[in-house]
Motif scaffolding. Sequence first.
Motif, PDB file in Angstrom:
ATOM      1  N   GLU A  73       0.834  -1.210   0.000  1.00 50.52           N
ATOM      2  CA  GLU A  73       0.000   0.000   0.000  1.00 50.52           C
ATOM      3  C   GLU A  73       0.864   1.253   0.000  1.00 50.52           C
ATOM      4  O   GLU A  73       0.587   2.218  -0.704  1.00 50.52           O
ATOM      5  CB  GLU A  73      -0.925   0.006   1.226  1.00 50.52           C
ATOM      6  N   ARG A  76       2.379   1.703  -3.464  1.00 54.71           N
ATOM      7  CA  ARG A  76       1.379   2.237  -4.406  1.00 54.71           C
ATOM      8  C   ARG A  76       1.160   3.721  -4.183  1.00 54.71           C
ATOM      9  O   ARG A  76       1.043   4.492  -5.133  1.00 54.71           O
ATOM     10  CB  ARG A  76       0.050   1.493  -4.240  1.00 54.71           C
ATOM     11  N   ASP A  77       1.114   4.129  -2.923  1.00 59.29           N
ATOM     12  CA  ASP A  77       0.904   5.536  -2.621  1.00 59.29           C
ATOM     13  C   ASP A  77       2.083   6.373  -3.101  1.00 59.29           C
ATOM     14  O   ASP A  77       1.888   7.465  -3.660  1.00 59.29           O
ATOM     15  CB  ASP A  77       0.708   5.712  -1.116  1.00 59.29           C
ATOM     16  N   VAL A  79       4.125   5.656  -5.621  1.00 60.34           N
ATOM     17  CA  VAL A  79       4.079   5.711  -7.087  1.00 60.34           C
ATOM     18  C   VAL A  79       3.020   6.708  -7.548  1.00 60.34           C
ATOM     19  O   VAL A  79       3.252   7.506  -8.459  1.00 60.34           O
ATOM     20  CB  VAL A  79       3.812   4.302  -7.666  1.00 60.34           C
ATOM     21  N   ARG A  80       1.865   6.679  -6.912  1.00 58.82           N
ATOM     22  CA  ARG A  80       0.802   7.623  -7.267  1.00 58.82           C
ATOM     23  C   ARG A  80       1.259   9.058  -7.044  1.00 58.82           C
ATOM     24  O   ARG A  80       1.070   9.925  -7.898  1.00 58.82           O
ATOM     25  CB  ARG A  80      -0.447   7.342  -6.422  1.00 58.82           C
ATOM     26  N   ARG A  81       1.918   9.321  -5.926  1.00 59.17           N
ATOM     27  CA  ARG A  81       2.430  10.668  -5.654  1.00 59.17           C
ATOM     28  C   ARG A  81       3.500  11.071  -6.670  1.00 59.17           C
ATOM     29  O   ARG A  81       3.549  12.224  -7.099  1.00 59.17           O
ATOM     30  CB  ARG A  81       3.008  10.749  -4.245  1.00 59.17           C
ATOM     31  N   TYR A  82       4.363  10.127  -7.048  1.00 63.29           N
ATOM     32  CA  TYR A  82       5.415  10.419  -8.018  1.00 63.29           C
ATOM     33  C   TYR A  82       4.810  10.843  -9.353  1.00 63.29           C
ATOM     34  O   TYR A  82       5.203  11.859  -9.936  1.00 63.29           O
ATOM     35  CB  TYR A  82       6.310   9.192  -8.185  1.00 63.29           C
ATOM     36  N   TYR A  83       3.841  10.070  -9.846  1.00 65.43           N
ATOM     37  CA  TYR A  83       3.217  10.417 -11.127  1.00 65.43           C
ATOM     38  C   TYR A  83       2.406  11.709 -11.031  1.00 65.43           C
ATOM     39  O   TYR A  83       2.350  12.484 -11.987  1.00 65.43           O
ATOM     40  CB  TYR A  83       2.357   9.265 -11.648  1.00 65.43           C
ATOM     41  N   ALA A  84       1.793  11.959  -9.873  1.00 63.64           N
ATOM     42  CA  ALA A  84       1.077  13.224  -9.693  1.00 63.64           C
ATOM     43  C   ALA A  84       2.056  14.396  -9.710  1.00 63.64           C
ATOM     44  O   ALA A  84       1.771  15.447 -10.306  1.00 63.64           O
ATOM     45  CB  ALA A  84       0.291  13.205  -8.388  1.00 63.64           C
TER      46      ALA A  84
END
Length: 119
Positions: A73, A76-77, A79-84
């Motif tokens: 988890e 995933r968080d 990676v999501r922050r990196y792409y954002a």
Amino acid sequence: MPQDLPPQGGYEAVQYRRNIPTRGLRPVWYLVGMLGVMTYGWRQVFLGQREKTEMAREKMWARIHLTPLLQAEEDRDQVRRYYADLKREKELLGSQSGPYNSERFVRPTYAATPARTVE
């Protein structure tokens, strides 16, 4: 004058002890009762300690088994922050690929070091 004499058969015995009836149980029964209460209490303490130890063991194993899930988890968080962040940076900078893509940034130069000789 005649002297006073005791009555025929003598005087009654003088009661100098109090004849109080005993109340309650004998002291040994109080001791047995207290021993029973203390035995029950120590047994409960022992069982409580055993249950506390078992709960701590269960909590530890739950954490051990949940660690990979929680780590996934977190990954995933991140990676999501990196792409954002990349998306936000692209919106702010436009076509430039990064903050170091300007003329103001000077790449560092490294001093040449002499080659090492092996003897």
